[in-house]
Write a protein that holds these residues in place. Structure first.
Motif, PDB file in Angstrom:
ATOM      1  N   PHE A   1      42.057  27.707  42.063  1.00 45.71           N
ATOM      2  CA  PHE A   1      41.439  27.108  40.929  1.00 45.71           C
ATOM      3  C   PHE A   1      40.022  27.584  40.491  1.00 45.71           C
ATOM      4  CE2 PHE A   1      40.384  23.827  37.875  1.00 45.71           C
ATOM      5  CZ  PHE A   1      41.268  23.729  36.946  1.00 45.71           C
ATOM      6  N   GLN A   2      39.773  27.801  39.176  1.00 49.56           N
ATOM      7  CA  GLN A   2      38.393  27.992  38.784  1.00 49.56           C
ATOM      8  C   GLN A   2      38.022  27.122  37.695  1.00 49.56           C
ATOM      9  OE1 GLN A   2      36.185  29.926  40.147  1.00 49.56           O
ATOM     10  NE2 GLN A   2      37.450  31.451  41.592  1.00 49.56           N
ATOM     11  N   GLN A   3      37.096  26.103  37.972  1.00 51.20           N
ATOM     12  CA  GLN A   3      36.534  25.489  37.124  1.00 51.20           C
ATOM     13  C   GLN A   3      36.122  26.061  36.061  1.00 51.20           C
ATOM     14  OE1 GLN A   3      37.465  22.062  37.283  1.00 51.20           O
ATOM     15  NE2 GLN A   3      36.240  21.362  35.643  1.00 51.20           N
ATOM     16  N   ARG A   4      34.947  27.070  36.396  1.00 48.49           N
ATOM     17  CA  ARG A   4      34.313  27.941  35.313  1.00 48.49           C
ATOM     18  C   ARG A   4      35.077  29.089  35.230  1.00 48.49           C
ATOM     19  NH1 ARG A   4      30.992  24.553  38.024  1.00 48.49           N
ATOM     20  NH2 ARG A   4      29.608  22.881  36.483  1.00 48.49           N
ATOM     21  N   ARG A   5      34.588  29.896  33.993  1.00 46.25           N
ATOM     22  CA  ARG A   5      35.066  31.169  33.731  1.00 46.25           C
ATOM     23  C   ARG A   5      34.398  32.180  34.666  1.00 46.25           C
ATOM     24  NH1 ARG A   5      33.722  35.612  30.189  1.00 46.25           N
ATOM     25  NH2 ARG A   5      35.292  36.915  29.568  1.00 46.25           N
ATOM     26  N   VAL A   6      35.207  32.848  35.423  1.00 48.69           N
ATOM     27  CA  VAL A   6      34.875  33.704  36.392  1.00 48.69           C
ATOM     28  C   VAL A   6      35.481  35.265  35.943  1.00 48.69           C
ATOM     29  CG1 VAL A   6      34.321  34.553  38.730  1.00 48.69           C
ATOM     30  CG2 VAL A   6      34.140  32.028  38.176  1.00 48.69           C
ATOM     31  N   LEU A   7      34.438  36.275  36.065  1.00 45.51           N
ATOM     32  CA  LEU A   7      35.253  37.660  35.833  1.00 45.51           C
ATOM     33  C   LEU A   7      35.325  38.275  37.042  1.00 45.51           C
ATOM     34  CD1 LEU A   7      33.433  38.993  32.555  1.00 45.51           C
ATOM     35  CD2 LEU A   7      35.630  37.818  32.872  1.00 45.51           C
ATOM     36  N   THR A   8      36.179  39.242  37.526  1.00 47.81           N
ATOM     37  CA  THR A   8      36.474  39.876  38.795  1.00 47.81           C
ATOM     38  C   THR A   8      35.301  41.290  38.494  1.00 47.81           C
ATOM     39  OG1 THR A   8      38.046  41.530  38.164  1.00 47.81           O
ATOM     40  CG2 THR A   8      38.721  39.214  38.687  1.00 47.81           C
ATOM     41  N   ALA A   9      35.252  42.026  39.793  1.00 47.81           N
ATOM     42  CA  ALA A   9      34.856  43.207  39.625  1.00 47.81           C
ATOM     43  C   ALA A   9      35.178  44.214  38.749  1.00 47.81           C
ATOM     44  CB  ALA A   9      34.565  43.827  40.938  1.00 47.81           C
ATOM     45  N   ASP A  10      36.413  44.050  38.300  1.00 52.24           N
ATOM     46  CA  ASP A  10      37.175  44.906  37.315  1.00 52.24           C
ATOM     47  C   ASP A  10      36.963  44.366  35.829  1.00 52.24           C
ATOM     48  OD1 ASP A  10      38.266  46.724  39.030  1.00 52.24           O
ATOM     49  OD2 ASP A  10      39.974  45.157  39.449  1.00 52.24           O
ATOM     50  N   GLY A  11      36.171  43.218  35.781  1.00 54.37           N
ATOM     51  CA  GLY A  11      35.997  42.620  34.381  1.00 54.37           C
ATOM     52  C   GLY A  11      36.971  41.789  33.942  1.00 54.37           C
ATOM     53  N   LEU A  12      37.940  41.533  34.701  1.00 56.83           N
ATOM     54  CA  LEU A  12      39.318  40.731  34.345  1.00 56.83           C
ATOM     55  C   LEU A  12      38.826  38.993  34.620  1.00 56.83           C
ATOM     56  CD1 LEU A  12      41.914  42.768  35.495  1.00 56.83           C
ATOM     57  CD2 LEU A  12      41.054  42.740  33.247  1.00 56.83           C
ATOM     58  N   GLU A  13      39.553  38.108  34.036  1.00 57.43           N
ATOM     59  CA  GLU A  13      39.586  36.759  34.402  1.00 57.43           C
ATOM     60  C   GLU A  13      40.003  36.589  35.543  1.00 57.43           C
ATOM     61  OE1 GLU A  13      40.381  32.717  35.045  1.00 57.43           O
ATOM     62  OE2 GLU A  13      41.918  34.056  34.076  1.00 57.43           O
ATOM     63  N   TYR A  14      39.329  35.955  36.376  1.00 63.61           N
ATOM     64  CA  TYR A  14      39.552  35.978  37.787  1.00 63.61           C
ATOM     65  C   TYR A  14      41.083  35.356  38.080  1.00 63.61           C
ATOM     66  CZ  TYR A  14      39.253  34.553  42.812  1.00 63.61           C
ATOM     67  OH  TYR A  14      39.256  34.491  44.189  1.00 63.61           O
ATOM     68  N   THR A  15      41.595  33.996  37.510  1.00 62.00           N
ATOM     69  CA  THR A  15      42.614  33.358  37.613  1.00 62.00           C
ATOM     70  C   THR A  15      43.899  34.204  37.483  1.00 62.00           C
ATOM     71  OG1 THR A  15      41.571  31.216  37.431  1.00 62.00           O
ATOM     72  CG2 THR A  15      44.310  31.244  37.289  1.00 62.00           C
ATOM     73  N   PHE A  16      43.746  34.902  36.232  1.00 58.98           N
ATOM     74  CA  PHE A  16      44.935  35.781  35.638  1.00 58.98           C
ATOM     75  C   PHE A  16      44.971  37.088  36.661  1.00 58.98           C
ATOM     76  CE2 PHE A  16      46.085  39.581  33.390  1.00 58.98           C
ATOM     77  CZ  PHE A  16      47.269  39.053  32.712  1.00 58.98           C
ATOM     78  N   ALA A  17      43.809  37.483  37.162  1.00 57.44           N
ATOM     79  CA  ALA A  17      44.086  38.681  38.082  1.00 57.44           C
ATOM     80  C   ALA A  17      44.481  38.506  39.434  1.00 57.44           C
ATOM     81  CB  ALA A  17      42.605  39.197  38.245  1.00 57.44           C
ATOM     82  N   LEU A  18      43.987  37.325  39.993  1.00 59.79           N
ATOM     83  CA  LEU A  18      44.485  36.798  41.305  1.00 59.79           C
ATOM     84  C   LEU A  18      45.927  36.453  41.562  1.00 59.79           C
ATOM     85  CD1 LEU A  18      43.614  36.347  44.466  1.00 59.79           C
ATOM     86  CD2 LEU A  18      43.067  33.942  43.601  1.00 59.79           C
ATOM     87  N   SER A  19      46.108  35.672  40.460  1.00 54.71           N
ATOM     88  CA  SER A  19      47.220  34.637  40.550  1.00 54.71           C
ATOM     89  C   SER A  19      48.672  35.523  39.866  1.00 54.71           C
ATOM     90  CB  SER A  19      47.223  33.463  39.732  1.00 54.71           C
ATOM     91  OG  SER A  19      46.341  32.328  40.555  1.00 54.71           O
ATOM     92  N   TYR A  20      48.501  36.367  38.734  1.00 53.55           N
ATOM     93  CA  TYR A  20      49.365  37.092  38.249  1.00 53.55           C
ATOM     94  C   TYR A  20      49.306  38.492  38.610  1.00 53.55           C
ATOM     95  CZ  TYR A  20      51.540  39.930  34.891  1.00 53.55           C
ATOM     96  OH  TYR A  20      52.277  40.981  34.296  1.00 53.55           O
ATOM     97  N   LEU A  21      48.069  39.163  38.344  1.00 45.88           N
ATOM     98  CA  LEU A  21      48.083  40.547  38.386  1.00 45.88           C
ATOM     99  C   LEU A  21      48.564  41.094  39.834  1.00 45.88           C
ATOM    100  CD1 LEU A  21      47.636  43.041  36.559  1.00 45.88           C
ATOM    101  CD2 LEU A  21      45.195  42.985  37.181  1.00 45.88           C
ATOM    102  N   SER A  22      47.868  40.269  40.960  1.00 48.34           N
ATOM    103  CA  SER A  22      48.013  40.789  42.160  1.00 48.34           C
ATOM    104  C   SER A  22      49.519  40.612  42.588  1.00 48.34           C
ATOM    105  CB  SER A  22      47.197  40.029  43.122  1.00 48.34           C
ATOM    106  OG  SER A  22      47.899  38.778  43.347  1.00 48.34           O
ATOM    107  N   ARG A  23      50.432  39.777  42.092  1.00 48.13           N
ATOM    108  CA  ARG A  23      51.881  39.862  42.088  1.00 48.13           C
ATOM    109  C   ARG A  23      52.531  40.806  41.541  1.00 48.13           C
ATOM    110  NH1 ARG A  23      49.983  34.382  43.042  1.00 48.13           N
ATOM    111  NH2 ARG A  23      51.339  32.940  43.758  1.00 48.13           N
TER     112      ARG A  23
END
Length: 282
Positions: A91-113
Motif C-alpha cells: 500500500f502506498q499512501q502517496r503517489r510513487v512512480l516506478t523507474a518505468d514512470g508507472l504508478e507503483y501500485t498498478f505496476a507491482l500489484s497488477y502488471l507483475s501478475r
C-alpha cells in the motif's frame, strides 16, 4: 514434490503458504525485494529441514525489467511449475512512480501478475494439475479503473483508489487469462482472504496505522488460519478455467468486475503500456 513460485513470498500470506508447502515436502521459490526478509525465510526453511527445497529470489517487481528477469530465471532453473502464487502488494499512501514512470501500485500489484503469469504458462502446462493463485479482492471493496489516467497524473491520488484500481484490474486479468490461453491446463483462481493479520498497515501514517493494527488484533484472521482454504484451492483447483472466491465462498463471474469487454480493453491497454516501456528502454 511439487514446485511453487510465490511472489511476495517472504512476508504475510505468501510466506505462510511457502512455509506450509515446504513443511510437507514441496519446493518453493519465494520472490521479494527485501534481503533481510529473504534471509529470514530461508532460515525458517532450514529449521523445517527444507533448506535444499527453499530458494529466495530477490527482484524488483515494480519494474518491467524485474518482472522479465524473474520469468527468465524461473524458465532457466525449473522444468515445470505446479503453481504460481501472486501475493505481492504494498500500500502506498502517496503517489510513487516506478523507474518505468508507472504508478507503483498498478505496476507491482497488477502488471507483475500480468507479465509473470502469461510468461510462465509453458512451465505450468508441464505440471499435472497446475494453478495460478492470485490474491486480490474480488467481492470486496468497490473501485474502478481510471482508463485515461492509470498513473493518476490528473486524478487526485489516494492510496485506496490506487489499491482498488489494481484489484479491479486483477479481476479482469483473471477472467481474461483462459481466453488468452485456451489450451492451457492451468486453472486460474482469484481469491479474497478478507481481513488477515499481516504487515499491510506498516506503510500507513499515524494514527491510521495504530487504528488498523488495533482492528487487526480484534478482528483479523491469523495467517496460519487464513492459508488453510487457500492451500486447499491450490492443491485441488476447481475444474472451471477461472474462479473467484471470498474466503470459502465462490463468487459469480458476472457484473462489471468480470466484464469480458473491459478485460479486452485492459489487455490492450496493458500491452500498449509494456510496448512504451520497452521502447523507452531501447
Amino acid at each position: 514434490m511439487r514446485t511453487y513460485l510465490i511472489t511476495g513470498g517472504t512476508d504475510g500470506m505468501g510466506r505462510g503458504l511457502g512455509l506450509h508447502f515446504l513443511e510437507r515436502g514441496d519446493r518453493v521459490i519465494a520472490v521479494a525485494s527485501g534481503e533481510a526478509k529473504g534471509r529470514a525465510f530461508t532460515e525458517a526453511a532450514a529449521r523445517l529441514g527444507a533448506a535444499d527445497r527453499a530458494r529466495f529470489l530477490r527482484a524488483d517487481l515494480s519494474t518491467v525489467a524485474g518482472m522479465h528477469a524473474v520469468t527468465a530465471e524461473i524458465e532457466s532453473s525449473v522444468d515445470s511449475l505446479d503453481g504460481v502464487v501472486f501475493a505481492t502488494q504494498r500500500f502506498q499512501q502517496r503517489r510513487v512512480l516506478t523507474a518505468d514512470g508507472l504508478e507503483y501500485t498498478f505496476a507491482l500489484s497488477y502488471l507483475s501478475r500480468f507479465v509473470i503469469g502469461h510468461g510462465l504458462v509453458p512451465l505450468l502446462d508441464r505440471a499435472e494439475a497446475p494453478v495460478v493463485f492470485n490474491l486480490g479482492a474480488p467481492g470486496g471493496f468497490p473501485g474502478r479503473i481510471f482508463w485515461d489516467d492509470i498513473s493518476f497524473e490528473r486524478e487526485p491520488y489516494k492510496g485506496m483508489k490506487a489499491a482498488t484500481q489494481a484489484s479491479r484490474s486483477i479481476d479482469l486479468l483473471a477472467v481474461d487469462f483462459p481466453r488468452r490461453h485456451p489450451d492451457t491446463r492451468a486453472k486460474y483462481v482469484v481469491y479474497n482472504p478478507m481481513f488477515v493479520k499481516t504487515g499491510m498497515a506498516d506503510p500507513l501514517p499515524q494514527p491510521k496505522r495504530a487504528f488498523t493494527n488495533a482492528m487487526a488484533a480484534l478482528f483479523a484472521q491469523r495467517v496460519a488460519k487464513a492459508i488453510v482454504p487457500m492451500a486447499a484451492l491450490i492443491d485441488g483447483p476447481p475444474a472451471a478455467p477461472v474462479t473467484a472466491w471470498r474466503r470459502t465462498t465462490p463468487l459469480p463471474l458476472t457484473g462489471k468486475d468480470f466484464d469480458p469487454d473491459a478485460a479486452d480493453r485492459l489487455h490492450r491497454l496493458t500491452e500498449a503500456i509494456l510496448e512504451r516501456v520497452e521502447a523507452a528502454r531501447d
